[in-house]
Motif scaffolding. Structure first.
Motif, short mmCIF file in Angstrom:
data_model
loop_
_atom_site.label_atom_id
_atom_site.label_comp_id
_atom_site.label_asym_id
_atom_site.label_seq_id
_atom_site.Cartn_x
_atom_site.Cartn_y
_atom_site.Cartn_z
N ASP A 1 -2.22 9.96 -2.04
CA ASP A 1 -1.16 8.95 -2.10
C ASP A 1 -0.52 8.82 -0.72
O ASP A 1 -0.27 9.81 -0.04
CB ASP A 1 -0.08 9.36 -3.10
CG ASP A 1 -0.52 9.08 -4.53
OD1 ASP A 1 -1.64 8.56 -4.69
OD2 ASP A 1 0.26 9.35 -5.44
N TYR B 1 -0.69 3.11 -1.00
CA TYR B 1 -2.06 3.34 -1.44
C TYR B 1 -2.06 4.52 -2.42
O TYR B 1 -1.82 5.66 -2.00
CB TYR B 1 -2.96 3.71 -0.26
CG TYR B 1 -3.09 2.66 0.80
CD1 TYR B 1 -4.12 1.73 0.77
CD2 TYR B 1 -2.19 2.62 1.86
CE1 TYR B 1 -4.25 0.77 1.76
CE2 TYR B 1 -2.31 1.66 2.86
CZ TYR B 1 -3.34 0.75 2.80
OH TYR B 1 -3.47 -0.19 3.79
N PRO B 2 -2.35 4.28 -3.67
CA PRO B 2 -2.52 5.42 -4.58
C PRO B 2 -3.89 6.05 -4.36
O PRO B 2 -4.75 5.46 -3.69
CB PRO B 2 -2.43 4.77 -5.96
CG PRO B 2 -2.91 3.37 -5.74
CD PRO B 2 -2.55 3.00 -4.33
N ASP C 1 -6.30 6.36 -6.34
CA ASP C 1 -7.27 5.39 -6.82
C ASP C 1 -6.78 4.01 -6.40
O ASP C 1 -5.80 3.49 -6.94
CB ASP C 1 -7.38 5.48 -8.35
CG ASP C 1 -8.32 4.43 -8.91
OD1 ASP C 1 -8.92 3.69 -8.11
OD2 ASP C 1 -8.44 4.36 -10.15
N ALA D 1 -7.73 1.19 -6.97
CA ALA D 1 -7.76 0.15 -8.00
C ALA D 1 -6.65 0.33 -9.03
O ALA D 1 -6.53 -0.47 -9.96
CB ALA D 1 -9.12 0.16 -8.70
N ASP D 2 -5.87 1.37 -8.89
CA ASP D 2 -4.84 1.67 -9.88
C ASP D 2 -3.62 0.79 -9.62
O ASP D 2 -2.64 1.21 -9.02
CB ASP D 2 -4.47 3.16 -9.80
CG ASP D 2 -3.51 3.57 -10.91
OD1 ASP D 2 -3.11 2.70 -11.69
OD2 ASP D 2 -3.17 4.75 -10.96
N SER D 3 -3.70 -0.45 -10.07
CA SER D 3 -2.61 -1.39 -9.81
C SER D 3 -1.33 -0.96 -10.52
O SER D 3 -0.22 -1.25 -10.05
CB SER D 3 -3.00 -2.80 -10.22
OG SER D 3 -3.33 -2.82 -11.59
N ALA D 4 -1.48 -0.25 -11.65
CA ALA D 4 -0.27 0.20 -12.36
C ALA D 4 0.53 1.18 -11.50
O ALA D 4 1.76 1.14 -11.47
CB ALA D 4 -0.66 0.86 -13.68
N ALA D 5 -0.19 2.03 -10.77
CA ALA D 5 0.51 2.98 -9.90
C ALA D 5 1.24 2.25 -8.78
O ALA D 5 2.35 2.61 -8.40
CB ALA D 5 -0.50 3.98 -9.31
N TYR E 1 5.22 2.16 -8.30
CA TYR E 1 5.81 2.61 -7.04
C TYR E 1 6.86 1.63 -6.54
O TYR E 1 7.93 2.02 -6.06
CB TYR E 1 4.71 2.78 -5.99
CG TYR E 1 5.23 3.21 -4.64
CD1 TYR E 1 5.53 4.54 -4.39
CD2 TYR E 1 5.44 2.28 -3.63
CE1 TYR E 1 6.03 4.94 -3.15
CE2 TYR E 1 5.94 2.67 -2.39
CZ TYR E 1 6.22 3.99 -2.16
OH TYR E 1 6.72 4.38 -0.94
#
Lengths: 897, 171
Positions: free
Chosen positions: A806, A838-839, A841, A843-847, A851
């Motif tokens: 992260d 940048y999480p 992952d 592609a993890d748009s939820a993260a 954030y």
């Protein structure tokens, strides 16, 4: 307290009194104030700028009837006002009269108005946005306004003035010779002034981004208190039909024009004898000479240029058909950015603006140009001619200036050859698509030698070094950065990370390549990474490439450049500057041809457990430096102390060209002893998108013990030489220095120094707990105040997970921001989220959404490096940052449990 | 609000504007009173809001947004009222030792612990609580009143509630 209880309490509070009838008071007030219609008629332009301008015009047109808008006392003792403007803000100070009795309260108030495109602006400043100072014109008393340091947010609705009546504020010390006077004056809350002539000043100082990017507006008026003074002849307007004929040209000083390099005053050389005085004016972007509001007794003159054009000489003369007015710069430092300037001439006889032929430096109505070396041009010391391509600065419907280029004027000095062109503008101006340049060959008076070649049209910053192997400076810089990145990727294949740099002009090849963008993208040959300040517009842009071309409602010209294997998209941003003018700035965003394989930046793999490596001193003294290596990169360590001061506060370099050895040095204050220091190295970080973050992080933690430092007050170097298991360029390692819960960075240029710290009360947080971290920035140097200009955000915060992926890297949206600092005064700012998150992952748009969902920073368990970067250019420009920029980064390591 | 009335007022029709003052006077005053907790200040803020609105009405592009626009002017006036009051008190009590309440308003008639706690909040915090919990405005309406994004409204509302809870627990 639950919602119902809260609602009940508020209902009780709201009903605590009967509703008064406010209508009579409102009716009475609006009887004496202009109606909306009247304001609209005064303001044909949209927004309050028009209102202010129109009012200004009105009062100058009717000098005996309305308030004196130049801030000078009205001849009738009537209203007096002054206006100043900065960006979307205006400050207006008014007095009901310019003549008061000695014990009479002065009726002075000041209004701050925001009239930008947004519905409102939130600024940060003192509890009271406007303060008042006074200065005795006929004496020595002077009091500057005082403000608290509350950094209170204020919301200014567009067009709604924030009005402050005159109030006393300021400070004095007991040893002030006038302390007795001030003590007595402040003890009386009634706003009176002693007898005399006073300049009353309104000052509004506020930050546009919290309490950063401070903007200061100042407007002043003069009032008389006590017996009416005898007026000077200059204030009395003479009868128009008795205009004197001077024996020699009359030189009249204009009010200073505010410029970031200081106040400079234009002068009027009047050969006609009709200029009564020169007044300050706000440029409105109109023709060079106008009669405001059709009043033939006033001429508004406008011109533009770099700062060296502010101190212009305005020469007015009669001609056979009317008048000529020549505007000639009189020197001063030049910067790239254009600004608009204006003054008004109060005339003793009517002069229609249409009869005034305005020339610039004797040349008719020429626009500025800039140039670059032609693609084939390679200047050498023996060069006696240069092939250049000249571009027009003004908008010209995309047309080449070929056939319209005027010049060059070539100035020679020992250090530089300065070449300046002008362009005859197209009649009526035009739109602003990119225009090709016009090829020009310039013959020099002799060989170039080792002198720099300077573009006089965009200022001294546009420098190209003259050497045998030189390409254009910007091109070489691109190549240099690209090679650094590729060298770094030892184990990777064709791989790049973010390459961002700045400049404001494309090359001809780039222009020609622009047409290929759609095909390349459609063919799926690359991908695009966007950096930008995280706002709705950037998030949506990142999700849909097509959207960015019209973000902010403005069309976006794009072009690409393809040196080697790289494909870089450039986004041209219109960049508004004072006076309503616009220059174009380019932000560059990286795209990659082929697959990205940035996952193996070195051939090493981090070990399961960190390794503790001893660092003995070469001279056999007890080791005071230890290192823990989490990366598996380090195989050996030797400590040293040297009497010479290192160039940087803390620095890491390869030893010569050997990338298998690193030397880490830091500054200490003594040479008879070293300082206990603990080093810790993390990495390599395998980022697909790095966000500009490095592959390794190296902490240099001071652990001073009593008596270990300070035996000699001499700055020296301490350091270690690290032997590596694989080659790593030093640029891939972010080295940072800490002491306890503080991270420290220092940047120095000549006698200027910028000290940056990042600190937290604790270095351990619980998961989900808001992380409270602050930055501190201090400038020391010869200037009492300094403005550092750079691309925002400035300062920039970010973090990088040291035991995971992260991270949040600061990104810029390429607005030129000013960071104002007062010498030795710390600017303290809390950590602020911005940039790109940048999480692990990607592609993890939820993260990502989680954030950004709240402004507070909360992170999952892990080890994080937090950093802040601050700095900028010392010369007020956002162009060509390197030569005169100063900056520093500070980091600390925080654990989230 | 009657659109025709607003258009007429914007065109300079004073009678139309006076009708607006009559219609909007009570809700505006109640809002100001809830925020400021002081009758005189609330009356002044309401008057000044109307006067400011009259002065600026010519620049209101969209009359449909009049309510939110007028509300923002009112909240600005509330900020001004509190600042002026604070300054006056500081001048008058310059020799008195500072106390946490020195910047606060004089107690309302029926001062309670709640009032004391509420008066220690910033105007923006008071405003957002009043809009939501007194007037029942949703996030979007508050965003329009205050001219801030909806996400910021949620955050500020949460912060204001926490701040009030903290003040109540202190008192």
């Amino acid at each position: 307290m639950n919602d119902d209880q809260l609602s009940r309490e508020l209902s009780r509070r709201a009903a605590a009194a009967d509703v008064p009838d406010v209508l009579p008071a409102v009716r009475s007030a609006i009887d004496t104030r202009p109606s909306p219609v009247r304001a609209s008629r005064l303001a044909p332009l949209a927004g309050l700028a028009g209102v202010v301008a129109a009012l200004l015009l009105l009062v100058i047109a009717l000098p005996r009837l309305g308030p004196a808008a130049d801030g000078l006392p009205s001849p009738s003792g009537g209203p007096v006002s002054a206006t100043t403007r900065s960006g979307d803000f205006s400050l207006i100070i008014t007095s009901a009269r310019s003549q008061y009795e000695a014990d009479e309260p002065v009726e002075v108030e000041a209004s701050l108005v925001y009239d930008g495109d947004q519905g409102e602006a939130t600024v940060g400043g003192a509890n009271a946005l406007i303060g008042f100072g006074i200065e005795q014109v006929d004496g020595t008393l002077r009091m500057e306004p005082a403000f608290d340091a509350s950094c209170t947010p204020h919301t200014l609705s567009a067009g709604v003035p924030v009005v402050e009546p005159f109030s006393k504020s300021g400070g004095f010390s007991d040893d002030d010779p006038d302390a007795g006077f001030w003590r007595e004056w402040f003890s009386d809350p009634v706003p009176t002034l002693p007898a005399g002539t006073w300049r009353v000043k309104a000052l509004a100082s506020f930050g546009l981004d919290g309490c950063r990017s401070v903007r200061t507006l100042e407007a002043s008026i003069v009032v008389h208190v006590g017996p009416e003074p005898q007026r000077t002849p200059e204030i009395e307007a003479p009868t128009p039909d008795v205009a004197p004929t001077p024996q020699a040209p009359q030189v009249i000083s204009c009010p200073p024009v505010r410029d970031s390099l200081g106040d400079v005053a234009p002068t009027v050389v009047d050969e006609t004898g009709i200029v009564e005085r020169c007044l300050a004016a706000t440029p409105v972007g109109g023709p060079p000479a106008t009669n405001p509001e059709g009043d033939l007794s006033v001429l508004q003159l406008e011109w533009s240029g770099s700062s060296c054009h502010a101190a212009a000489r305005l020469s007015l003369a009669r001609t056979a058909t009317g008048y000529s007015l020549d505007i000639t710069p009189t020197g001063g430092l030049c910067r790239m950015l254009n600004a608009a300037y204006a003054v008004r001439l109060a005339l003793r006889e009517p002069v229609p603006a249409a009869e005034v032929l305005v020339t610039h430096g004797g040349a008719p109505e020429l626009g500025l140009a800039w140039w670059e070396l032609a693609a084939h041009e390679r200047p050498t010391a023996t060069s006696t001619e240069l092939d250049l391509v000249v571009y027009e600065q003004a908008c010209a419907n995309g047309e080449s200036p070929e056939g319209r280029v005027v010049g060059p004027r070539v100035d020679y000095s020992e250090e530089a050859v300065t070449i300046l062109f002008w362009v005859s503008p197209l009649p009526g101006g035009g739109d602003c698509p990119l225009a090709p340049g016009a090829p020009v060959r310039v013959e020099l008076s002799g060989p170039l030698g080792d002198r720099r070649i300077v573009d006089g049209g965009i200022g001294a910053d546009a420098v190209m070094e003259a050497s045998d192997s030189l390409l254009a400076l910007e091109t070489s810089r691109v190549d240099e950065m690209a090679s650094e990145r590729f060298v770094a990727m030892v184990g990777g294949e064709e791989c790049t990370s973010v390459v961002m740099y700045d400049r404001d002009v494309p090359t001809q090849e780039e222009l020609e390549a622009a047409a290929e963008i759609p095909e390349l993208l459609d063919a799926g040959e690359g991908f695009i990474e966007f950096g930008g300040y995280v706002s709705d517009r950037w998030l949506s842009a990142a999700r849909a490439f097509g959207a960015i071309e019209a973000y902010g409602g403005r069309p976006k010209p794009w072009y690409i450049m393809m040196p080697g294997e790289r494909l870089t998209l450039a986004q041209l941003d219109p960049f508004p500057i004072s006076g309503g003018r616009t220059v174009w700035f380019a932000g560059f965003y990286q795209a990659v041809l082929g697959d990205s394989q940035c996952n193996d930046p070195t051939q090493t793999q981090p070990p399961a457990d960190p390794e503790s490596i001893p660092c003995p001193s070469a001279d056999g003294r007890p080791a005071e430096v230890s290192i823990i290596d989490h990366s598996g990169l380090v195989s050996g360590c030797d400590a040293f102390v040297r009497p010479a001061s290192p160039e940087e506060f803390v620095d890491v370099t390869n030893v010569g060209s050997d990338e298998s050895t690193l030397e880490v040095r830091w500054e200490i204050g003594a040479i008879c002893s070293s300082m206990p220091v603990h080093l810790e190295l993390w990495g390599p970080f395998a980022y697909e998108f790095s966000g500009g973050l490095p592959n390794y992080a190296l902490q240099v933690e001071e652990r001073p013990t009593e008596g270990s430092v300070g035996c000699l007050d001499v700055v020296a170097s301490q350091g270690v030489r690290l032997t590596l298991r694989s080659s790593v360029p030093a640029q891939q390692i972010e080295v940072f220095r800490t002491s306890g819960n503080r991270g420290m960075g220092q940047g120095r240029v000549a006698e200027h120094a910028l000290h940056v710290e990042i600190a937290s009360d604790t270095l351990e947080f619980e998961a989900g707990e808001p992380i409270d971290i602050s930055a501190l920035i201090v400038y020391t140097g010869p200037r009492s105040e300094v403005t550092l200009t750079g691309f925002d955000p400035n300062p920039a915060f970010g973090f990088q997970q040291l035991d995971g992926h992260d991270r949040q890297g600061p990104a810029t949206h390429w607005d030129c921001e000013a960071l104002d600092l007062v010498r030795d005064v710390a600017l303290v700012l809390p950590f602020e989220k911005h940039g790109v998150f940048y999480p692990a992952d990607l592609a993890d748009s939820a993260a990502v959404e989680a954030y950004w969902a709240e402004p507070e920073l909360r992170l999952p368990p892990g080890l994080y490096r937090f950093f802040v970067r601050a700095g900028g250019n010392l010369n007020g420009s956002c162009r060509d940052l390197e030569p005169r920029s100063i900056g520093a980064t500070a980091s600390i390591v925080v654990t989230v449990r | 609000m009657d659109r025709e009335l607003l258009v007429r007022a914007r065109a300079g029709d004073r009678e139309a504007f006076e009708l607006i003052v009559v219609a909007k006077g009570e809700p505006l005053y109640r809002t100001a009173l809830a925020i400021l907790g002081n009758e005189a200040d609330a009356r002044d803020a309401t008057q000044e809001a109307f006067i400011g609105a009259w002065r600026s009405l010519g620049r209101l592009r969209d009359v449909e947004r009049f309510d939110a626009w007028l509300g923002r002017i009112l909240i600005n006036e509330c900020r001004m009222a509190l600042r002026h009051r604070r300054r006056v008190r500081e001048v008058a009590l310059s020799d008195a030792p500072d106390s946490p309440d020195s910047a606060g308003p004089p107690p309302a008639t029926d001062s309670t612990d709640f009032d004391d706690a509420f008066n220690r909040l910033s105007v923006d915090q008071r405003a957002i609580l009043v809009l939501h919990h007194l007037h029942g405005y949703g996030v979007r309406e508050i965003a329009a009143w205050l001219g801030i994004p909806s996400g910021t409204v949620k955050w500020r509302l949460s912060r204001a509630r926490k701040a009030l809870a903290a003040e109540l627990s202190d008192s």
